[in-house]
Design an enzyme around this catalytic site. Structure first.
Site, PDB file in Angstrom:
ATOM      1  N   GLU A   1      75.841  23.637  39.659  1.00 54.84           N
ATOM      2  CA  GLU A   1      76.000  23.680  38.179  1.00 54.84           C
ATOM      3  C   GLU A   1      75.327  22.147  38.157  1.00 54.84           C
ATOM      4  O   GLU A   1      74.294  21.586  37.433  1.00 54.84           O
ATOM      5  CB  GLU A   1      77.420  23.056  37.394  1.00 54.84           C
ATOM      6  CG  GLU A   1      77.937  24.554  37.187  1.00 54.84           C
ATOM      7  CD  GLU A   1      79.486  24.083  36.702  1.00 54.84           C
ATOM      8  OE1 GLU A   1      80.018  24.753  35.635  1.00 54.84           O
ATOM      9  OE2 GLU A   1      80.035  23.166  37.115  1.00 54.84           O
TER      10      GLU A   1
ATOM     11  N   LYS B   1      79.562  16.877  32.955  1.00 55.48           N
ATOM     12  CA  LYS B   1      78.824  17.960  33.357  1.00 55.48           C
ATOM     13  C   LYS B   1      78.284  18.807  32.404  1.00 55.48           C
ATOM     14  O   LYS B   1      76.952  19.037  32.130  1.00 55.48           O
ATOM     15  CB  LYS B   1      79.376  18.870  33.888  1.00 55.48           C
ATOM     16  CG  LYS B   1      78.770  19.729  34.770  1.00 55.48           C
ATOM     17  CD  LYS B   1      78.769  21.114  33.991  1.00 55.48           C
ATOM     18  CE  LYS B   1      79.886  21.773  33.859  1.00 55.48           C
ATOM     19  NZ  LYS B   1      80.323  22.069  34.395  1.00 55.48           N
ATOM     20  N   LYS B   2      78.861  19.265  30.976  1.00 56.20           N
ATOM     21  CA  LYS B   2      78.935  19.762  30.249  1.00 56.20           C
ATOM     22  C   LYS B   2      77.552  19.167  29.364  1.00 56.20           C
ATOM     23  O   LYS B   2      77.075  20.304  28.829  1.00 56.20           O
ATOM     24  CB  LYS B   2      79.705  20.481  29.497  1.00 56.20           C
ATOM     25  CG  LYS B   2      79.710  21.533  28.160  1.00 56.20           C
ATOM     26  CD  LYS B   2      79.066  23.069  28.625  1.00 56.20           C
ATOM     27  CE  LYS B   2      78.663  23.819  27.768  1.00 56.20           C
ATOM     28  NZ  LYS B   2      79.410  23.764  26.732  1.00 56.20           N
TER      29      LYS B   2
ATOM     30  N   ALA C   1      77.015  24.799  47.871  1.00 51.74           N
ATOM     31  CA  ALA C   1      76.598  26.560  46.244  1.00 51.74           C
ATOM     32  C   ALA C   1      77.369  26.637  45.653  1.00 51.74           C
ATOM     33  O   ALA C   1      77.700  28.126  45.569  1.00 51.74           O
ATOM     34  CB  ALA C   1      75.872  27.189  47.768  1.00 51.74           C
ATOM     35  N   SER C   2      78.586  25.653  45.354  1.00 53.10           N
ATOM     36  CA  SER C   2      79.561  26.660  44.604  1.00 53.10           C
ATOM     37  C   SER C   2      79.201  25.977  43.455  1.00 53.10           C
ATOM     38  O   SER C   2      78.381  25.495  42.409  1.00 53.10           O
ATOM     39  CB  SER C   2      80.864  26.607  45.178  1.00 53.10           C
ATOM     40  OG  SER C   2      81.808  27.234  44.396  1.00 53.10           O
ATOM     41  N   TYR C   3      80.671  26.410  42.262  1.00 49.16           N
ATOM     42  CA  TYR C   3      80.117  25.266  40.980  1.00 49.16           C
ATOM     43  C   TYR C   3      79.948  23.877  40.847  1.00 49.16           C
ATOM     44  O   TYR C   3      78.495  24.352  40.608  1.00 49.16           O
ATOM     45  CB  TYR C   3      81.402  26.094  40.367  1.00 49.16           C
ATOM     46  CG  TYR C   3      82.489  26.318  39.656  1.00 49.16           C
ATOM     47  CD1 TYR C   3      82.423  26.652  38.757  1.00 49.16           C
ATOM     48  CD2 TYR C   3      83.218  26.953  40.557  1.00 49.16           C
ATOM     49  CE1 TYR C   3      83.026  27.683  37.770  1.00 49.16           C
ATOM     50  CE2 TYR C   3      84.244  28.189  39.684  1.00 49.16           C
ATOM     51  CZ  TYR C   3      84.441  27.993  38.576  1.00 49.16           C
ATOM     52  OH  TYR C   3      85.448  29.042  38.138  1.00 49.16           O
ATOM     53  N   VAL C   4      80.435  23.105  42.069  1.00 45.42           N
ATOM     54  CA  VAL C   4      80.285  22.181  41.192  1.00 45.42           C
ATOM     55  C   VAL C   4      78.447  21.310  41.921  1.00 45.42           C
ATOM     56  O   VAL C   4      77.303  21.250  41.465  1.00 45.42           O
ATOM     57  CB  VAL C   4      80.749  20.990  42.565  1.00 45.42           C
ATOM     58  CG1 VAL C   4      79.819  19.054  42.258  1.00 45.42           C
ATOM     59  CG2 VAL C   4      82.211  21.337  42.270  1.00 45.42           C
TER      60      VAL C   4
ATOM     61  N   HIS D   1      74.963  41.872  14.707  1.00 42.25           N
ATOM     62  CA  HIS D   1      73.763  41.831  15.172  1.00 42.25           C
ATOM     63  C   HIS D   1      72.372  40.986  14.663  1.00 42.25           C
ATOM     64  O   HIS D   1      73.124  39.862  13.776  1.00 42.25           O
ATOM     65  CB  HIS D   1      73.094  42.737  14.917  1.00 42.25           C
ATOM     66  CG  HIS D   1      71.902  43.586  14.739  1.00 42.25           C
ATOM     67  ND1 HIS D   1      71.062  43.532  16.236  1.00 42.25           N
ATOM     68  CD2 HIS D   1      70.616  43.153  14.845  1.00 42.25           C
ATOM     69  CE1 HIS D   1      70.276  43.913  16.545  1.00 42.25           C
ATOM     70  NE2 HIS D   1      69.232  44.181  15.052  1.00 42.25           N
TER      71      HIS D   1
ATOM     72  N   GLY E   1      83.057  21.020  48.691  1.00 38.90           N
ATOM     73  CA  GLY E   1      85.085  20.980  47.976  1.00 38.90           C
ATOM     74  C   GLY E   1      85.323  20.069  47.764  1.00 38.90           C
ATOM     75  O   GLY E   1      84.793  18.413  47.548  1.00 38.90           O
TER      76      GLY E   1
ATOM     77  N   GLU F   1      76.556  41.547  21.175  1.00 41.91           N
ATOM     78  CA  GLU F   1      76.668  42.722  21.168  1.00 41.91           C
ATOM     79  C   GLU F   1      76.432  43.981  22.227  1.00 41.91           C
ATOM     80  O   GLU F   1      76.476  45.087  21.752  1.00 41.91           O
ATOM     81  CB  GLU F   1      75.723  42.714  20.356  1.00 41.91           C
ATOM     82  CG  GLU F   1      74.390  42.960  20.090  1.00 41.91           C
ATOM     83  CD  GLU F   1      73.441  43.258  19.212  1.00 41.91           C
ATOM     84  OE1 GLU F   1      73.955  44.148  18.301  1.00 41.91           O
ATOM     85  OE2 GLU F   1      72.549  42.662  18.664  1.00 41.91           O
TER      86      GLU F   1
ATOM     87  N   CYS G   1      88.622  15.766  34.398  1.00 42.27           N
ATOM     88  CA  CYS G   1      87.318  17.060  33.586  1.00 42.27           C
ATOM     89  C   CYS G   1      86.534  15.834  32.593  1.00 42.27           C
ATOM     90  O   CYS G   1      85.481  15.839  32.489  1.00 42.27           O
ATOM     91  CB  CYS G   1      88.472  17.477  32.931  1.00 42.27           C
ATOM     92  SG  CYS G   1      87.143  18.581  31.894  1.00 42.27           S
TER      93      CYS G   1
ATOM     94  N   CYS H   1      84.172  18.168  33.839  1.00 51.20           N
ATOM     95  CA  CYS H   1      83.494  19.626  32.243  1.00 51.20           C
ATOM     96  C   CYS H   1      82.707  19.264  31.727  1.00 51.20           C
ATOM     97  O   CYS H   1      81.704  18.986  31.161  1.00 51.20           O
ATOM     98  CB  CYS H   1      84.984  20.269  31.874  1.00 51.20           C
ATOM     99  SG  CYS H   1      85.769  20.386  32.665  1.00 51.20           S
TER     100      CYS H   1
END
Ligand code: FAD
Ligand code: NDP
Length: 512
Positions: free
Chosen positions: A222, A84-85, A216-219, A487, A307, A492, A76, A81
């Site tokens: 992203e 990446k973020k 074609a997944s998360y990694v 708001h 993977g 919301e 991570c 994480c």
């Protein structure tokens, strides 16, 4: 603990002494030894030490196939994480700069992105986290050993340093939290030689340039998202479907948005070889499995995001009798994270059936520490864990997908409320909001308990966190609609969903 050479007289004397001590007095060097200093291992070791246990944590990073290496903290912090973020944020800022002009900002000259500036800043931040983890371990009186751990017997661990020195440790309890590493495909010539993975991308000093992302997944999505966002020509190669395991209507909207954002997709395609041309470019050949046609193109980089494999092979589990799944290689664990050997536990990415997410590893590690210290019997609750895919338009969800809800409750047993909405910040900047969508899946009868909640839009992770608390508390659809919104926000819109899919009415939100 002094370093010892395996097989030396001193090693044998000490090894025999430890075995003797263990067998005859039940005493060990440590109450707990944790192998793996990632999200889970660090949380578990620090918590156990806080509870008065004598704890050591072993962490060792094998360089990637490309030679990339990093410090303490696991996937991570170093190759997951966090970098990446931050790179996702770099991409979002690019979009914000474009929006800014519509809001009156005068930006002179062309706006361009410099990879090395971003990468250096991200890498420096990661290095500061590595340092922070070392300091925390020291403060909390956890012994940190930069050694690669292997089980010798059910109470003994052999640690091997980079220089080949061995250290033997014994422990009453052993926790395995060694995480996973990216896979390469086994049947694509040139894949390892010419490709990189998520273990490398965040540590590149130079821009990867025109990139093919396979998977074609998360990694995959992203990484493709932030590469596109910083202006690189990016193609995603999808073998079957995008985001397997996620709600497929939402997955379709995620990739639709990415296509309109500039990411190219090669659907139903598998690479067959990668070659380096004399120009230095990589020629990738692939087959479209629907048409059977072969295609090729050149790229500067090929990123395999196909993977991850659990890091269980080097742990010597078979010698000690720790059972692993034949299919996945992960450790078979009980609800209390116990393995098939009573004093050996495993959790995080190497636990069979566990989500591969940092917060679950952290929470499971802390709870395990409490149980091992005899302070609590509370088990980790793996139900209704929220997650977010940080694609250019973020997708957050908690609970069941529509298909899974139908499978469990029947098509007539669920009600799906949905809405296409326009985030206010998209209006002035005239951004396309066609894919901003919300779906709330509820039981149809009784008090209409919410089964799943899906949100596609800006800041999805921030929006979803509080709703995951609601689902943990068993929230119902009437409770959701009785809640007053904040708001003007995108969140919301969740409180206002009132059009059912069953009605066939247009779910586009109009007005406030
Ligand atoms: P890890 O964090 O992988 O730690 C294991 C540690 O053990 C490593 O340091 C490893 O080198 C070490 N080790 C291995 N074998 C040995 C040994 N024999 N001896 C000593 N040390 C050893 N999750 C999220 O929740 N949110 C995200 O946004 C997110 N983004 C991600 C992005 C990417 C690109 C990737 C790859 C993953 C992402 N994840 C994310 C998943 C998250 O990183 C993992 O689920 C989490 O790190 C798992 O923690 P862990 O403790 O099980 O293992
Ligand atoms: P996954 O196992 O989820 O996905 C692998 C992808 O690669 C699938 O799309 C799969 O396609 C494809 N694939 C596998 N083999 C091949 C092949 N030989 N050729 C072409 N395509 C192939 O892995 P990820 O690495 O994306 O993610 C691992 C885990 O990390 C996730 O489950 C998640 O828990 C965690 N993570 C979390 C993040 C977050 O919280 N935001 C971000 C990133 C990772 P197919 O569907 O056809 O099998």
């Amino acid at each position: 603990m002094a370093a010892l050479c395996r097989g030396s007289q001193r090693w044998k004397r000490i090894h025999c002494f430890h075995v003797f001590k263990r067998k005859f007095t039940g005493k060990h060097d440590y109450d707990l030894v944790v192998i793996g200093g990632g999200s889970g291992g660090l949380a578990c070791s620090k918590e156990a030490a806080q509870l008065g246990q004598k704890v050591a944590v072993l962490d060792y990073v094998e360089p990637s196939a490309k030679g990339t290496k990093w410090g303490l903290g696991g996937t991570c912090v170093n190759v997951g994480c966090i970098p990446k973020k931050l790179m996702h944020q770099a991409a979002l800022l690019g979009t914000a700069v474009k929006d800014a002009q519509k809001y009156g900002w005068q930006i002179s000259g062309t706006v361009s992105h410099d990879w090395s500036t971003m990468a250096e800043a991200v890498q420096n931040y990661v290095k500061s986290l590595n340092w922070g983890h070392r300091v925390q371990l020291q403060d909390k009186k956890v012994t940190y050993l930069n050694l690669k751990g292997t089980l010798v017997d059910k109470h003994t661990i052999r640690g091997l340093s980079k220089a080949g020195k061995e250290t033997i440790l014994t422990a009453k309890n052993i926790v395995l939290a060694t995480g996973g590493r990216p896979k390469y495909p086994s049947n694509v010539p040139g894949a390892v030689e010419h490709g990189i993975t998520s273990d490398d991308i965040f540590w590149l000093k130079k821009s990867p340039g025109k990139t093919l992302v396979v998977g074609a997944s998360y990694v995959a999505l992203e990484c493709a998202g932030f590469l596109t966002g910083i202006g690189l020509n990016t193609t995603v190669m999808v073998r079957s479907i995008a985001l397997r395991g996620f709600d497929q209507q939402m997955a379709g909207l995620v990739t639709d948005y990415m296509e309109s954002y500039g990411t190219r997709f090669e659907w139903k395609s598998v690479p067959t070889r990668v070659e380096r041309l004399s120009s230095g470019a990589l020629k990738v050949t692939w087959t479209n499995t629907q048409t059977g046609c072969e295609h090729s193109d050149t790229f500067d980089s090929v990123l395999w995001a196909v993977g991850r494999s659990p890091e269980t092979k080097a742990l010597g589990l078979d010698k000690v009798g720790v059972q692993i799944s034949k299919e996945t290689g992960k450790v078979i664990v009980g609800a209390d994270e116990s393995s098939s050997v009573p004093n050996i536990y495993a959790f995080g990415d190497i636990g069979e059936g566990r989500p591969e997410l940092t917060p679950t590893a952290i929470k499971a590690g802390r709870l395990l520490a409490h149980r091992l210290a005899g302070r609590s019997s509370e088990l980790m609750n793996y139900d209704n864990v929220a997650t977010t895919v940080f694609t250019p338009l973020e997708y957050g969800c908690v609970g069941l997908s529509e298909v899974e809800a139908e499978r469990r409750h029947g098509k007539d047993g669920i009600e799906v409320y949905h809405a296409f909405y326009k985030p206010l910040e998209f209006t002035v900047s005239q951004r396309d909001s066609s894919q901003c969508y919300i779906k709330v899946i509820c039981e149809r009868e009784g008090n209409q308990k919410i089964l799943g909640l899906h949100f596609l839009g800006p800041n999805a992770g921030e929006v979803l966190q509080g709703f995951s608390l609601a689902l943990q508390c068993g929230a119902t659809y009437p409770q959701l609609t009785r809640t007053v919104g904040i708001h003007p926000t995108s969140a919301e819109e969740l409180m206002k969903v009132n059009i059912t899919k069953r009605s066939g009415l247009d779910p586009t939100v109009t007005g406030c």
